[in-house]
Design a protein around this motif. Structure first.
Motif, PDB file in Angstrom:
ATOM      1  N   VAL A 161       0.853  -1.195   0.000  1.00 49.62           N
ATOM      2  CA  VAL A 161       0.000   0.000   0.000  1.00 49.62           C
ATOM      3  C   VAL A 161       0.883   1.238   0.000  1.00 49.62           C
ATOM      4  N   ASN A 162       0.892   1.922  -1.115  1.00 52.34           N
ATOM      5  CA  ASN A 162       1.757   3.089  -1.302  1.00 52.34           C
ATOM      6  C   ASN A 162       1.126   4.034  -2.313  1.00 52.34           C
ATOM      7  N   PRO A 163       1.581   5.284  -2.358  1.00 54.24           N
ATOM      8  CA  PRO A 163       1.224   6.136  -3.498  1.00 54.24           C
ATOM      9  C   PRO A 163       1.790   5.534  -4.781  1.00 54.24           C
ATOM     10  N   ARG A 164       1.181   5.862  -5.906  1.00 54.87           N
ATOM     11  CA  ARG A 164       1.563   5.285  -7.193  1.00 54.87           C
ATOM     12  C   ARG A 164       1.956   6.391  -8.165  1.00 54.87           C
ATOM     13  N   ASN A 165       2.785   6.022  -9.143  1.00 57.48           N
ATOM     14  CA  ASN A 165       3.083   6.939 -10.250  1.00 57.48           C
ATOM     15  C   ASN A 165       3.055   6.187 -11.579  1.00 57.48           C
ATOM     16  N   PRO A 191       5.765   9.211  -6.725  1.00 56.43           N
ATOM     17  CA  PRO A 191       4.451   8.610  -6.483  1.00 56.43           C
ATOM     18  C   PRO A 191       3.579   9.561  -5.667  1.00 56.43           C
ATOM     19  N   ARG A 192       2.269   9.599  -6.008  1.00 58.99           N
ATOM     20  CA  ARG A 192       1.395  10.560  -5.333  1.00 58.99           C
ATOM     21  C   ARG A 192      -0.070  10.228  -5.561  1.00 58.99           C
ATOM     22  N   GLY A 212       0.528  18.700  -8.811  1.00 59.58           N
ATOM     23  CA  GLY A 212       0.120  18.660  -7.417  1.00 59.58           C
ATOM     24  C   GLY A 212      -0.049  17.279  -6.826  1.00 59.58           C
ATOM     25  N   GLY A 213      -0.705  17.242  -5.648  1.00 60.29           N
ATOM     26  CA  GLY A 213      -1.007  16.003  -4.965  1.00 60.29           C
ATOM     27  C   GLY A 213      -0.232  15.841  -3.661  1.00 60.29           C
ATOM     28  N   TYR A 214      -0.444  14.676  -3.028  1.00 62.58           N
ATOM     29  CA  TYR A 214       0.285  14.285  -1.824  1.00 62.58           C
ATOM     30  C   TYR A 214       1.276  13.198  -2.199  1.00 62.58           C
ATOM     31  N   ARG A 219       3.339  14.765   1.995  1.00 60.02           N
ATOM     32  CA  ARG A 219       3.614  16.185   1.810  1.00 60.02           C
ATOM     33  C   ARG A 219       2.960  16.670   0.522  1.00 60.02           C
ATOM     34  N   LEU A 220       2.450  17.892   0.559  1.00 57.18           N
ATOM     35  CA  LEU A 220       1.913  18.490  -0.651  1.00 57.18           C
ATOM     36  C   LEU A 220       3.041  18.823  -1.611  1.00 57.18           C
TER      37      LEU A 220
END
Length: 242
Positions: A161-165, A191-192, A212-214, A219-220
């Motif tokens: 489970v992580n941000p993706r790019n 990844p965000r 943009g994004g997290y 972090r923004l």
């Protein structure tokens, strides 16, 4: 709590009081039983039947030539990678105008996620309502560990489970958006999730701007990226990408 309600806006006002101002009428729900009048600026909303999919948040949705697509999201049971289509046709306020839902796939090829960006493209920049190609970028998700301790092999990095790019492509001829093709496993940006993306026809026929994004550290971020694809990308073909 999480919701699966569905609302439709119409550029009309349908009320028991025809003299009611458009500004005032927008505070009330559209009533199909009453006489309707044009109200192109304010209009009215009508609540339709709840969707058959699980209540969720941070879904991705886009209009296409075949109907509205709803992808993924976060439910009370976890992240989702299902794809649903909402179709509407027929006369104003008819039963078919209120639409029907169809599950295109309970599990698309991309990892379950929420907060992804989604963009629709029309062939060669044609009618914006004739979207036949959809790109999904990033988001936050993966396959969570079981809720109880079990003996198992270490989890694959791509499943965590992580941000993706990553970037995925859907096309009307690929089972009408039931099949998805990964066209970029790793983008050059971090990844965000909860990003913003828009088509950029002034740059190219098949171009977008992403920003943009997290990020993975919550972090923004405020960077801006441009992406352009080749003609074959319209069909989710990956051998001629920039």
């Amino acid at each position: 709590g999480l919701l699966n309600d569905v609302w439709r806006w119409s550029p009309r006002k349908c009320t028991l009081l025809p003299d009611m101002s458009d500004l005032e009428a927008r505070r009330f729900g559209l009533q199909c039983l009453y006489e309707c009048y044009d109200s192109p600026i304010y209009g009215q909303w009508q609540q339709l039947s709840n969707a058959p999919w699980a209540a969720r948040q941070e879904t991705a949705a886009v209009w296409t030539a075949t109907g509205v697509l709803v992808l993924g999201g976060r439910t009370a049971q976890g992240f989702k990678n299902d794809v649903w289509k909402w179709e509407s046709y027929g006369e104003f306020c008819s039963l078919t105008w209120k639409g029907t839902w169809t599950e295109l796939t309970p599990a698309a090829g991309w990892e379950p996620r929420h907060g992804a960006s989604i963009i629709g493209f029309s062939p060669h920049g044609e009618d914006e309502w004739a979207v036949t190609t959809v790109l999904m970028i990033g988001g936050f998700g993966g396959y969570p560990y079981a809720s109880e301790v079990i003996r198992a092999e270490p989890q694959e990095a791509n499943d965590r489970v992580n941000p993706r790019n990553d970037m995925w492509c859907g096309y009307t001829d690929l089972d009408h958006f039931a099949t998805w093709v990964e066209i970029a496993p790793l983008a050059p940006f971090s990844p965000r999730a909860q990003t913003a993306a828009v088509i950029a026809p002034s740059i190219g026929t098949f171009s977008l701007v992403f920003f943009g994004g997290y990020d993975e550290n919550s972090r923004l971020v405020a960077d801006l990226w441009r992406w352009s694809g080749e003609n074959n990308t319209f069909q989710c073909i990956t051998d001629t990408l920039d």
